[in-house]
Design an enzyme around this catalytic site. Structure first.
Site, PDB file in Angstrom:
ATOM      1  N   HIS A 263      39.553 -24.057 -31.765  1.00  0.00           N
ATOM      2  CA  HIS A 263      39.042 -22.712 -31.653  1.00  0.00           C
ATOM      3  C   HIS A 263      39.452 -21.815 -32.742  1.00  0.00           C
ATOM      4  O   HIS A 263      40.412 -22.157 -33.444  1.00  0.00           O
ATOM      5  CB  HIS A 263      39.744 -21.930 -30.343  1.00  0.00           C
ATOM      6  CG  HIS A 263      39.152 -22.634 -29.144  1.00  0.00           C
ATOM      7  ND1 HIS A 263      40.276 -22.881 -28.114  1.00  0.00           N
ATOM      8  CD2 HIS A 263      38.046 -22.846 -28.496  1.00  0.00           C
ATOM      9  CE1 HIS A 263      39.426 -23.365 -27.230  1.00  0.00           C
ATOM     10  NE2 HIS A 263      38.109 -23.374 -27.359  1.00  0.00           N
TER      11      HIS A 263
ATOM     12  N   CYS B  18      45.751 -18.392 -25.427  1.00  0.00           N
ATOM     13  CA  CYS B  18      44.803 -18.856 -24.459  1.00  0.00           C
ATOM     14  C   CYS B  18      45.309 -18.869 -23.019  1.00  0.00           C
ATOM     15  O   CYS B  18      44.928 -19.233 -22.130  1.00  0.00           O
ATOM     16  CB  CYS B  18      44.561 -20.350 -24.750  1.00  0.00           C
ATOM     17  SG  CYS B  18      45.855 -21.490 -24.962  1.00  0.00           S
TER      18      CYS B  18
END
Ligand code: CIR
Length: 253
Positions: free
Chosen positions: A153, A240
């Site tokens: 990501h 996250c």
């Protein structure tokens, strides 16, 4: 935040390493305590044993203020994670669900003031970024897409150290768009050093990135180091594990 299921042993990961849910839970609890210590109210969702990755809640929603986008995670096995997060968020925000074929993981979205940098990755496509741009427009925010060269990501590699400086992991992404937005670029070499969580005047840094922690301390930041090594094994990092909901009229990383 969302609890870690026993099924965490089956979480997605790029390296073929065993995962220990008990160890991950201990590290997760220390993370909760670190967030609570900054004055955050913690909203805790139960684990779902049919969703091994459900603790990585950031990927399911992007909170923009009064509005939030609910994502279609790029990994099909993660799509059932979204609905309970949307229900919880509807207490604070108008929620806008994305539809396939658009996909987006919240880990690909990095906010810096009125800009949302969106990584185009294996998980996030152009249609996902375009949907987010529509929701972001309600809040006067603008999307800037950045192709991701390596890693899972955008925020695996790029996060704010403070409101004006951004850590950028070498080789993962072109730093030019961040510099063009007036952010100071702080290059990092430690693989998990690019993902820190900046909360008010404090910044959480992984224990696996000691050089990054030392560097941020040298800048005068209030650095807290956390061991999230079991979560790193599942390609997770500090951002996250939570969806941050800023107080009205403010924003957070
Ligand atoms: C996955 O591969 O989707 C999870 N095992 C890890 C997700 C980490 N999310 C994030 O960094 N935002």
């Amino acid at each position: 935040m969302r609890a870690i299921p026993d099924a965490f042993t089956a979480a997605l990961r790029t390296r073929d390493v065993p995962l220990d849910p008990a160890r991950a839970r201990d590290q997760h609890l220390a993370y909760v305590a670190a967030l609570a210590a900054t004055g955050c109210e913690i909203v805790w969702l139960d684990a779902d044993e049919s969703c091994p990755d459900c603790c990585f809640v950031e990927d399911t929603a992007v909170v923009l203020g009064r509005h939030a986008a609910l994502t279609v995670p790029g990994a099909p096995s993660r799509r059932d994670e979204v609905e309970p997060v949307g229900l919880a968020l509807s207490r604070w925000c108008a929620v806008h669900p994305m539809s396939a074929p658009a996909t987006l993981d919240g880990g690909d979205v990095m906010r810096a003031a009125d800009l949302l940098f969106v990584g185009l990755s294996e998980r996030t496509n152009a249609a996902g970024a375009a949907f987010l741009a529509q929701v972001a427009a309600y809040e006067g925010l603008r999307v800037v897409t950045v192709p991701l060269g390596a890693g899972l990501h955008l925020k695996s590699a790029v996060t704010l150290a403070d409101a004006r400086a951004v850590l950028v992991l070498g080789g993962a992404v072109d730093p030019a768009p961040f510099a063009a937005a007036g952010l100071e670029i702080l290059p990092v070499a430690e693989p998990v050093g690019g993902n820190v969580l900046h909360l008010g005047d404090r910044v959480l840094v992984s224990a696996d990135a000691p050089d990054t922690a030392a560097r941020l301390r040298d800048r005068g930041l209030d650095v807290r180091v956390l061991d999230v090594s079991e979560l790193h094994k599942a390609d997770g990092a500090l951002t996250c594990l939570s969806v941050r909901i800023p107080r009205r009229g403010t924003w957070c990383a």
